[in-house]
Design a protein around this motif. Sequence first.
Motif, mmCIF file in Angstrom:
data_model
loop_
_atom_site.group_PDB
_atom_site.id
_atom_site.type_symbol
_atom_site.label_atom_id
_atom_site.label_comp_id
_atom_site.label_asym_id
_atom_site.label_seq_id
_atom_site.Cartn_x
_atom_site.Cartn_y
_atom_site.Cartn_z
ATOM 1 N N ASP A 118 -10.582 -11.607 2.769
ATOM 2 C CA ASP A 118 -10.144 -10.248 2.401
ATOM 3 C C ASP A 118 -9.343 -9.630 3.541
ATOM 4 O O ASP A 118 -8.291 -9.015 3.315
ATOM 5 N N GLU A 119 -9.863 -9.777 4.754
ATOM 6 C CA GLU A 119 -9.170 -9.198 5.912
ATOM 7 C C GLU A 119 -7.834 -9.901 6.152
ATOM 8 O O GLU A 119 -6.825 -9.254 6.454
ATOM 9 N N GLU B 106 -7.419 -5.039 0.441
ATOM 10 C CA GLU B 106 -7.412 -3.989 1.464
ATOM 11 C C GLU B 106 -8.695 -3.160 1.405
ATOM 12 O O GLU B 106 -9.281 -2.813 2.448
ATOM 13 N N GLY C 58 3.618 -7.349 11.368
ATOM 14 C CA GLY C 58 4.151 -7.812 10.089
ATOM 15 C C GLY C 58 4.140 -6.730 9.036
ATOM 16 O O GLY C 58 3.813 -5.572 9.313
ATOM 17 N N GLU C 59 4.509 -7.114 7.820
ATOM 18 C CA GLU C 59 4.629 -6.180 6.696
ATOM 19 C C GLU C 59 3.347 -5.402 6.452
ATOM 20 O O GLU C 59 3.367 -4.255 6.043
ATOM 21 N N ARG C 60 2.227 -6.090 6.652
ATOM 22 C CA ARG C 60 0.928 -5.447 6.419
ATOM 23 C C ARG C 60 0.237 -5.150 7.746
ATOM 24 O O ARG C 60 -0.976 -5.340 7.895
ATOM 25 N N GLU C 61 1.011 -4.667 8.701
ATOM 26 C CA GLU C 61 0.495 -4.347 10.038
ATOM 27 C C GLU C 61 -0.785 -3.516 9.950
ATOM 28 O O GLU C 61 -0.860 -2.541 9.195
ATOM 29 N N THR C 62 -1.757 -3.928 10.735
ATOM 30 C CA THR C 62 -3.095 -3.334 10.635
ATOM 31 C C THR C 62 -3.782 -3.368 11.994
ATOM 32 O O THR C 62 -3.537 -4.268 12.783
ATOM 33 N N ARG D 53 0.863 -1.192 0.000
ATOM 34 C CA ARG D 53 0.000 0.000 0.000
ATOM 35 C C ARG D 53 0.893 1.233 0.000
ATOM 36 O O ARG D 53 1.931 1.261 0.649
ATOM 37 N N TYR E 51 -1.041 0.284 8.583
ATOM 38 C CA TYR E 51 0.315 0.818 8.795
ATOM 39 C C TYR E 51 1.174 0.500 7.567
ATOM 40 O O TYR E 51 0.729 -0.158 6.635
ATOM 41 N N ASN E 52 2.422 0.947 7.607
ATOM 42 C CA ASN E 52 3.381 0.642 6.528
ATOM 43 C C ASN E 52 2.887 1.078 5.151
ATOM 44 O O ASN E 52 2.951 0.322 4.181
ATOM 45 N N VAL F 46 -7.025 0.770 10.679
ATOM 46 C CA VAL F 46 -5.801 1.549 10.440
ATOM 47 C C VAL F 46 -4.798 0.648 9.743
ATOM 48 O O VAL F 46 -4.448 -0.429 10.249
ATOM 49 N N LEU G 249 -2.235 -12.269 6.843
ATOM 50 C CA LEU G 249 -2.445 -13.205 7.958
ATOM 51 C C LEU G 249 -2.919 -14.571 7.489
ATOM 52 O O LEU G 249 -3.586 -14.681 6.463
ATOM 53 N N SER G 250 -2.588 -15.590 8.282
ATOM 54 C CA SER G 250 -3.076 -16.946 8.036
ATOM 55 C C SER G 250 -3.668 -17.503 9.324
ATOM 56 O O SER G 250 -3.324 -17.049 10.419
ATOM 57 N N LEU H 215 -16.228 -9.940 0.490
ATOM 58 C CA LEU H 215 -16.695 -8.957 -0.502
ATOM 59 C C LEU H 215 -16.118 -9.272 -1.882
ATOM 60 O O LEU H 215 -16.788 -9.068 -2.904
ATOM 61 N N THR H 216 -14.871 -9.779 -1.916
ATOM 62 C CA THR H 216 -14.279 -10.172 -3.206
ATOM 63 C C THR H 216 -15.120 -11.267 -3.859
ATOM 64 O O THR H 216 -15.453 -11.183 -5.049
ATOM 65 N N ASP I 43 -12.385 -12.733 7.591
ATOM 66 C CA ASP I 43 -12.590 -13.391 6.298
ATOM 67 C C ASP I 43 -11.309 -13.290 5.452
ATOM 68 O O ASP I 43 -10.297 -12.739 5.883
ATOM 69 N N ASN J 242 -11.646 -4.139 0.297
ATOM 70 C CA ASN J 242 -12.768 -4.937 0.801
ATOM 71 C C ASN J 242 -12.687 -5.146 2.308
ATOM 72 O O ASN J 242 -13.702 -5.129 3.004
ATOM 73 N N ALA J 243 -11.485 -5.338 2.819
ATOM 74 C CA ALA J 243 -11.310 -5.509 4.270
ATOM 75 C C ALA J 243 -11.740 -4.251 5.016
ATOM 76 O O ALA J 243 -12.218 -4.316 6.146
ATOM 77 N N ASN K 28 -5.952 -11.406 3.908
ATOM 78 C CA ASN K 28 -4.999 -11.007 2.863
ATOM 79 C C ASN K 28 -4.557 -9.554 3.017
ATOM 80 O O ASN K 28 -3.393 -9.230 2.787
ATOM 81 N N ALA K 29 -5.464 -8.696 3.423
ATOM 82 C CA ALA K 29 -5.108 -7.287 3.641
ATOM 83 C C ALA K 29 -4.088 -7.152 4.758
ATOM 84 O O ALA K 29 -3.245 -6.254 4.749
ATOM 85 N N PHE L 15 -7.670 -3.629 13.087
ATOM 86 C CA PHE L 15 -9.068 -3.764 12.691
ATOM 87 C C PHE L 15 -9.953 -3.383 13.876
ATOM 88 O O PHE L 15 -9.849 -3.994 14.948
#
Lengths: 197, 197
Positions: free
Chosen positions: B180-181, A181, B154-158, A128, A161-162, A159, B187-188, B84-85, B178, A183-184, B183-184, B160
């Motif tokens: 989308d979340e 992102e 992680g790289e896609r720190e978020t 992103r 980050y990165n 939110v 996470l696994s 949503l995807t 879900d 959709n999330a 992948n955004a 929610f």
Amino acid sequence: MGEGGVYVEFSIGIGVSARHLHLCQKDMAKLFGPGAILHIKKSISQPGQFAAEEQVTLLTEKGRMMKLRVIGPLRKETQIELSLTDARSVGLMPPIRSSGDVLGTPGGVLIGPAGQANLERGIIVAARHLHLCPETAAKYGLSDGEVVSMRTKGERETVFYNVVVRTGERHADECHIDTDEANAGGLSSGDTVIIIT
Amino acid sequence: MGEGGVYVEFSIGIGVSARHLHLCQKDMAKLFGPGAILHIKKSISQPGQFAAEEQVTLLTEKGRMMKLRVIGPLRKETQIELSLTDARSVGLMPPIRSSGDVLGTPGGVLIGPAGQANLERGIIVAARHLHLCPETAAKYGLSDGEVVSMRTKGERETVFYNVVVRTGERHADECHIDTDEANAGGLSSGDTVIIIT
């Protein structure tokens, strides 16, 4: 962090990037024939860039993705940008990378109306990122490559980050996220988010 | 906010929910034949629930989704949970809802080996939620329906927000998001996240 060590917040519009690819001249010729050029379907937000009429198919060991749209103009190296959902659907797990950073990424076979191109690398999930024109970057004390956060509102408030800042003469203000992102976060292109430096 | 007005943080594992559906007895009979029962393929984290061998096809006005897996046991009302995807790929924009809250949601046609079921409603995008057993909920001062936040690394720190707490005898500790979340956030299932009350 912004100028003077102070956190700054500002609003910006988002652009949701669906899967797409950029082609180099050599692959353009292989896929669409010698001397073929891209045809503009629609301008996009970043200056000089456009969605092209041209589409190709991506073939991997485990799947096939049709109607992958080319974004012009041509670039030095071919690059395919998928969401992780897209990538998993064709058996790939590409790394999360900034545009242009394709070393060690997976490849595949592209198929166009005039032939095919075998790519050794080039498939990424785009990190992103926040495009800023030089004036806006200066206003908020941000430099190319710096990392900020993006806050959304709504039912799926999030939110992220990165978020990597990309700035220079060829950039217009817009925060780019992929479809996972969006959709999330329950977001669509044109929605406004808050950037936190 | 936790007990005594204090913010509490704790770690928990996540479960990523791929698209799936729950069936009522009546639709089970329509799709798989009178007297048909679900066959356990694999237990899942929540007590008594399982991924069934049975799969169906969802048909909408604009598309078709194959191999949608049934999660057992049977429920009072049929409910289909898509990202949503997924939903967009078959032309739907279902609301974001907690499980069981299907009033005013879109429907579609389900096709099974023995017949079809026409649903007037039941397709949702699941709101992210945190299952807690009663002991864990009590420990952190959380009640059913309360809203917390979930922070990833992680790289896609978020972070929610709007994660709904679901607690009671039939719940085991796990935060559900879900695809989308997942992948955004990069996470696994099984990854650990931080819950902020």
